[in-house]
Write a protein that holds these residues in place. Structure first.
Motif, PDB file in Angstrom:
ATOM      1  N   PRO A  40     -15.350  22.550   5.566  1.00  0.00           N
ATOM      2  CA  PRO A  40     -15.659  23.446   4.442  1.00  0.00           C
ATOM      3  C   PRO A  40     -15.488  24.908   4.822  1.00  0.00           C
ATOM      4  N   GLN A  41     -15.352  25.746   3.789  1.00  0.00           N
ATOM      5  CA  GLN A  41     -15.340  27.190   3.942  1.00  0.00           C
ATOM      6  C   GLN A  41     -16.664  27.718   3.411  1.00  0.00           C
ATOM      7  N   ASN A  42     -17.456  28.350   4.293  1.00  0.00           N
ATOM      8  CA  ASN A  42     -18.798  28.815   3.933  1.00  0.00           C
ATOM      9  C   ASN A  42     -18.822  30.329   3.740  1.00  0.00           C
ATOM     10  N   PHE A  43     -19.305  30.742   2.588  1.00  0.00           N
ATOM     11  CA  PHE A  43     -19.451  32.163   2.276  1.00  0.00           C
ATOM     12  C   PHE A  43     -20.945  32.461   2.180  1.00  0.00           C
ATOM     13  N   ASN A  44     -21.411  33.395   2.991  1.00  0.00           N
ATOM     14  CA  ASN A  44     -22.836  33.730   3.055  1.00  0.00           C
ATOM     15  C   ASN A  44     -23.101  35.030   2.305  1.00  0.00           C
ATOM     16  N   PHE A  45     -24.120  35.006   1.443  1.00  0.00           N
ATOM     17  CA  PHE A  45     -24.467  36.160   0.621  1.00  0.00           C
ATOM     18  C   PHE A  45     -25.811  36.729   1.058  1.00  0.00           C
ATOM     19  N   ALA A  60     -28.276  33.429   0.648  1.00  0.00           N
ATOM     20  CA  ALA A  60     -27.826  32.158   0.074  1.00  0.00           C
ATOM     21  C   ALA A  60     -26.428  31.891   0.605  1.00  0.00           C
ATOM     22  N   THR A  61     -25.976  30.649   0.487  1.00  0.00           N
ATOM     23  CA  THR A  61     -24.654  30.252   0.977  1.00  0.00           C
ATOM     24  C   THR A  61     -23.941  29.417  -0.070  1.00  0.00           C
ATOM     25  N   ALA A  62     -22.646  29.658  -0.214  1.00  0.00           N
ATOM     26  CA  ALA A  62     -21.788  28.802  -1.034  1.00  0.00           C
ATOM     27  C   ALA A  62     -20.805  28.116  -0.094  1.00  0.00           C
ATOM     28  N   SER A  63     -20.785  26.795  -0.126  1.00  0.00           N
ATOM     29  CA  SER A  63     -19.923  26.017   0.767  1.00  0.00           C
ATOM     30  C   SER A  63     -18.864  25.298  -0.068  1.00  0.00           C
ATOM     31  N   PHE A  64     -17.602  25.574   0.231  1.00  0.00           N
ATOM     32  CA  PHE A  64     -16.496  25.022  -0.556  1.00  0.00           C
ATOM     33  C   PHE A  64     -15.714  23.995   0.248  1.00  0.00           C
ATOM     34  N   ASN A  65     -15.340  22.910  -0.427  1.00  0.00           N
ATOM     35  CA  ASN A  65     -14.427  21.922   0.138  1.00  0.00           C
ATOM     36  C   ASN A  65     -13.077  21.953  -0.564  1.00  0.00           C
ATOM     37  N   ALA A  72     -24.355  30.291  -6.275  1.00  0.00           N
ATOM     38  CA  ALA A  72     -25.348  30.355  -5.199  1.00  0.00           C
ATOM     39  C   ALA A  72     -26.578  31.065  -5.739  1.00  0.00           C
ATOM     40  N   ALA A  73     -27.767  30.473  -5.533  1.00  0.00           N
ATOM     41  CA  ALA A  73     -29.010  31.027  -6.080  1.00  0.00           C
ATOM     42  C   ALA A  73     -29.868  31.618  -4.973  1.00  0.00           C
ATOM     43  N   ILE A  74     -30.358  32.817  -5.230  1.00  0.00           N
ATOM     44  CA  ILE A  74     -31.326  33.474  -4.348  1.00  0.00           C
ATOM     45  C   ILE A  74     -32.635  33.540  -5.121  1.00  0.00           C
ATOM     46  N   VAL A  82     -34.551  46.262  -6.753  1.00  0.00           N
ATOM     47  CA  VAL A  82     -33.153  46.659  -6.914  1.00  0.00           C
ATOM     48  C   VAL A  82     -32.421  46.201  -5.667  1.00  0.00           C
ATOM     49  N   CYS A  83     -31.405  45.374  -5.849  1.00  0.00           N
ATOM     50  CA  CYS A  83     -30.767  44.708  -4.716  1.00  0.00           C
ATOM     51  C   CYS A  83     -29.267  44.957  -4.716  1.00  0.00           C
ATOM     52  N   SER A  84     -28.746  45.307  -3.545  1.00  0.00           N
ATOM     53  CA  SER A  84     -27.298  45.409  -3.374  1.00  0.00           C
ATOM     54  C   SER A  84     -26.808  44.119  -2.726  1.00  0.00           C
ATOM     55  N   LEU A  85     -25.607  43.690  -3.114  1.00  0.00           N
ATOM     56  CA  LEU A  85     -25.091  42.395  -2.693  1.00  0.00           C
ATOM     57  C   LEU A  85     -23.948  42.554  -1.698  1.00  0.00           C
ATOM     58  N   SER A  86     -23.922  41.671  -0.718  1.00  0.00           N
ATOM     59  CA  SER A  86     -22.842  41.681   0.262  1.00  0.00           C
ATOM     60  C   SER A  86     -22.492  40.248   0.629  1.00  0.00           C
ATOM     61  N   GLU A  87     -21.337  40.088   1.246  1.00  0.00           N
ATOM     62  CA  GLU A  87     -20.845  38.762   1.590  1.00  0.00           C
ATOM     63  C   GLU A  87     -20.316  38.760   3.018  1.00  0.00           C
TER      64      GLU A  87
END
Length: 196
Positions: A40-45, A60-65, A72-74, A82-87
């Motif tokens: 899988p390809q894992n993208f971490n947020f 949170a993590t989104a894992s793709f096959n 992805a839920a946090i 107030v939250c800034s998002l990164s990956e």
């Protein structure tokens, strides 16, 4: 309640923070043909928020096959944060690179009992190879007196290189109408090639 006596009753109140959540809709775009991707390809947020203290992080993590979309839920983010998002992207396979991570929107405000949303799409691009050039300077010396020469004189050059595959030829030619110097350029040769 009995006459002349007290009947006790106890109550406890617990103050708890009100929270909300963040939903990141993540799309993995179709991959370039033949891309050597290992699943899988894992993208971490990461959501970096100002509550309960500045710099608080939630992940949170989104894992793709396969290419596609998922969410992805946090959870349990304080109300009003107030939250800034990164990956953090997985390592790209050889000769490929991920596009820069761009969230829409890049920052969210969390409300109690509600879900703040953002979206991001990742595309895997084929990296252009690093290229170089070979320059051949050709000198046609003065001809012997009376030499029977039919102009122009054309000289063909070939560089046989080991990239992108063994024995790959790169060619150029020079055409002379008189003795002198000219330069031939063989370009778009992969960097690091060994050529004869």
């Amino acid at each position: 309640i009995a006459e002349g006596s007290q009947s006790p009753a106890a109550f406890t109140n617990t103050l708890v923070p009100t929270t909300g959540s963040i939903a990141i809709t993540k799309t993995l775009a179709p991959l370039p043909a033949g891309a050597p991707v290992t699943w899988p390809q894992n993208f971490n947020f990461t959501a970096t928020c100002d509550l309960p203290t500045a710099g608080s992080t939630y992940t949170a993590t989104a894992s793709f096959n396969a290419a596609g979309s998922q969410t992805a839920a946090i959870a349990n983010v304080p109300e009003g944060a107030v939250c800034s998002l990164s990956e953090t992207q997985p390592a790209a396979p050889a000769a490929h690179a991920w596009d820069a991570a761009v969230f829409t929107p890049a920052s969210v405000t969390v409300a109690a009992g509600q879900t703040a949303s953002s979206a991001i799409t990742n595309r895997l691009q084929t990296s252009p190879p690093a290229l170089g050039t070979t320059i051949i300077t050709k000198t046609l010396a003065p001809l012997p007196a009376g030499a029977s020469v039919t102009w122009p004189l054309t000289f063909n050059f070939t560089a046989t290189c080991d990239k992108p595959a063994a024995n790959t030829p790169y060619s150029a030619s020079l055409s002379f109408t008189a003795p002198g110097n000219q330069t031939a350029t063989l370009d778009t040769i992969p960097a690091g090639s060994n050529c004869t």
